[in-house]
Design a protein around this motif. Structure first.
Motif, PDB file in Angstrom:
ATOM      1  N   LEU A  89      -7.579   8.603   7.181  1.00 38.99           N
ATOM      2  CA  LEU A  89      -6.296   8.927   7.825  1.00 38.99           C
ATOM      3  C   LEU A  89      -5.542  10.083   7.178  1.00 38.99           C
ATOM      4  O   LEU A  89      -4.543  10.557   7.721  1.00 38.99           O
ATOM      5  N   SER A  90      -5.989  10.521   6.016  1.00 36.08           N
ATOM      6  CA  SER A  90      -5.321  11.626   5.319  1.00 36.08           C
ATOM      7  C   SER A  90      -6.312  12.248   4.339  1.00 36.08           C
ATOM      8  O   SER A  90      -7.105  11.533   3.732  1.00 36.08           O
ATOM      9  N   ALA A 144      -5.715  13.020   1.514  1.00 42.16           N
ATOM     10  CA  ALA A 144      -5.435  12.403   0.204  1.00 42.16           C
ATOM     11  C   ALA A 144      -6.194  11.089   0.020  1.00 42.16           C
ATOM     12  O   ALA A 144      -6.166  10.507  -1.061  1.00 42.16           O
ATOM     13  N   LEU A 145      -6.864  10.611   1.070  1.00 44.15           N
ATOM     14  CA  LEU A 145      -7.667   9.385   0.953  1.00 44.15           C
ATOM     15  C   LEU A 145      -9.164   9.668   1.025  1.00 44.15           C
ATOM     16  O   LEU A 145      -9.983   8.749   0.968  1.00 44.15           O
ATOM     17  N   HIS A 194     -11.198  10.894  -1.091  1.00 44.68           N
ATOM     18  CA  HIS A 194     -11.971  10.543  -2.292  1.00 44.68           C
ATOM     19  C   HIS A 194     -12.459   9.091  -2.273  1.00 44.68           C
ATOM     20  O   HIS A 194     -13.344   8.718  -3.034  1.00 44.68           O
ATOM     21  N   LEU A 195     -11.893   8.266  -1.391  1.00 48.70           N
ATOM     22  CA  LEU A 195     -12.300   6.861  -1.314  1.00 48.70           C
ATOM     23  C   LEU A 195     -13.601   6.684  -0.521  1.00 48.70           C
ATOM     24  O   LEU A 195     -14.189   5.614  -0.532  1.00 48.70           O
ATOM     25  N   LYS A 243       0.698  17.612   5.855  1.00 47.61           N
ATOM     26  CA  LYS A 243       0.937  17.659   4.405  1.00 47.61           C
ATOM     27  C   LYS A 243       0.547  16.330   3.747  1.00 47.61           C
ATOM     28  O   LYS A 243       1.323  15.750   2.981  1.00 47.61           O
ATOM     29  N   ASP A 244      -0.626  15.861   4.103  1.00 43.33           N
ATOM     30  CA  ASP A 244      -1.224  14.628   3.584  1.00 43.33           C
ATOM     31  C   ASP A 244      -0.637  13.342   4.162  1.00 43.33           C
ATOM     32  O   ASP A 244      -1.148  12.251   3.873  1.00 43.33           O
ATOM     33  N   PHE A 296       0.108  10.620   7.180  1.00 38.92           N
ATOM     34  CA  PHE A 296      -0.467  10.125   8.429  1.00 38.92           C
ATOM     35  C   PHE A 296       0.201  10.778   9.632  1.00 38.92           C
ATOM     36  O   PHE A 296       1.412  10.929   9.658  1.00 38.92           O
ATOM     37  N   ASN A 297      -0.587  11.151  10.654  1.00 36.26           N
ATOM     38  CA  ASN A 297       0.062  11.513  11.910  1.00 36.26           C
ATOM     39  C   ASN A 297      -0.621  10.885  13.115  1.00 36.26           C
ATOM     40  O   ASN A 297      -1.771  10.450  13.059  1.00 36.26           O
ATOM     41  N   LEU A 298       0.112  10.812  14.204  1.00 35.25           N
ATOM     42  CA  LEU A 298      -0.386  10.100  15.383  1.00 35.25           C
ATOM     43  C   LEU A 298      -1.443  10.877  16.150  1.00 35.25           C
ATOM     44  O   LEU A 298      -2.426  10.300  16.610  1.00 35.25           O
ATOM     45  N   ALA A 303      -9.205   1.486   9.581  1.00 31.07           N
ATOM     46  CA  ALA A 303      -8.562   2.688  10.133  1.00 31.07           C
ATOM     47  C   ALA A 303      -9.210   3.079  11.462  1.00 31.07           C
ATOM     48  O   ALA A 303      -8.534   3.536  12.391  1.00 31.07           O
TER      49      ALA A 303
END
Lengths: 239, 239
Positions: free
Chosen positions: A8-9, A11-12, A14-15, A148-149, A151-153, A178
């Motif tokens: 979802l971003s 920034a996630l 790496h998971l 900018k990292d 979540f967006n719809l 997700a």
């Protein structure tokens, strides 16, 4: 059987284990919609770059330069980030160096994480994209660029739409909350995407900047069949 | 007017300005549901700790020690992370030192980010929590613990439920796509939360570990009126 995961971003990212998977980068409003449009309208390639400075430098190599930040075209560049700037022969046969607020860094991130293929996602070629992914029988990560990292719809809606479309074409394994959420949200919104997105933060942001025509354009479903993906670190026509 | 924001993962908390806001930490299956249950059943306080080692050390200070990792109770501790371990007088008047896979680190993160108040969220006291937040007229951040930083459905559902409940009590300003999505997903699922969550990754994970009774318990709506929040770095009864 294709496993589908939605991130979802950036920034996630790496998971997730990206290596050898097909990654679809999703920045519906507007970077990846614009990239797909430019390639469909005959651009020979698009190089995604992190900074305006890097994009600017490509001018001396014969590239059209394109730069957007916070929804605005940057001064001193040939183009901003609107799909309409790529029509009517303007990019035919040309290479474009593009930098945007959200989408372009995701392309680099997916490449650096050693994805098998990196595609540019858009509603405009959704069916063609799904057909390509289904034919490759490789696990898929749908990477939402967000804002900018955050979540967006609109990116989530596209992830849900593409996951649903792939699932209608081939057997899929979806064990990712997700992805399940994205598919549910798409189902809820699909009869009127524009209406649904009018409440979203980025729609409001772009409306203030008078980009409504862009948004309506970017939310059209499967209007062309070109598929765009990375070849030698540039986005090119794959199908 | 209360602004409500939803943060879908602790890995995205740095994007939000937490200072002086009310933060509700959400780990529905099961940490924050268990914390609310323990306080409702008379525990005097719960200290959330990052590591099992830290929790273990609290034994010599008279604390009941509780530790869970990957859904399992850790050996050598008095309790795991099940709400049923907090009933029938077992925790009455006691302090508990608790460490869990996801929830406890979020409590620390919210405190470190200088939230005005940090509350423990659960469906069990949803209405009481909403009443408390509405009465304080302070902006709210709903922080989903997720699963090892990944998005999950059950925390998102609760965020949507709580945002909806607050909005029914007072004027709210919701300009956050994650909050809008959470409210839509909750609306979709609310008539049968257990049924909806059966597809989720964590429900499947906990089912394999025979925690179905816990999950059905944790998804009950507003069955008690206790509100739990941080006081002097420990979770205590606020209402």
């Amino acid at each position: 059987m294709i496993n589908i995961e939605v991130v979802l971003s950036p920034a996630l990212l790496h998971l997730s284990n990206v290596k050898d998977k097909n990654v679809v980068v999703i920045d519906i409003l507007r970077a990846t919609s614009t990239i797909c449009t430019a390639i469909h309208h005959g651009a020979s390639s698009i190089k995604a770059l992190r900074t305006p400075e890097e994009a600017k430098l490509m001018s001396s190599h014969g590239y059209i330069t394109a730069a957007e930040r916070d929804g605005n075209k940057l001064e001193g560049f040939d183009m901003g980030n609107s799909p309409f700037e790529c029509m009517n022969g303007k990019v035919q046969g040309k290479s474009i160096a593009l930098t945007t607020t959200n989408g372009t860094k995701c392309i680099e991130a997916a490449e650096n994480a050693r994805a098998r293929n990196v595609y540019s996602g858009s509603f405009l070629n959704l069916k063609a994209m799904a057909l390509k992914l289904a034919s490759e029988q490789t696990d898929v990560i749908l990477l939402c660029a967000g804002w900018k990292d955050s979540f967006n719809l609109e990116d989530t809606l596209f992830a849900g739409a593409l996951a649903s479309e792939i699932s209608s074409l081939t057997e899929t394994d979806i064990d990712c909350d997700a992805a399940l959420m994205s598919m549910d949200i798409y189902n809820l919104a699909k009869s009127d995407l524009v209406g649904y997105l009018k409440k979203s933060s980025h729609y409001k942001r772009l409306s203030h900047l008078h980009h409504e025509e862009d948004m309506v354009y970017c939310l059209q479903h499967s209007v062309f069949e070109t598929v765009t993906g990375l070849v030698d670190s540039e986005m090119k026509k794959i199908v």
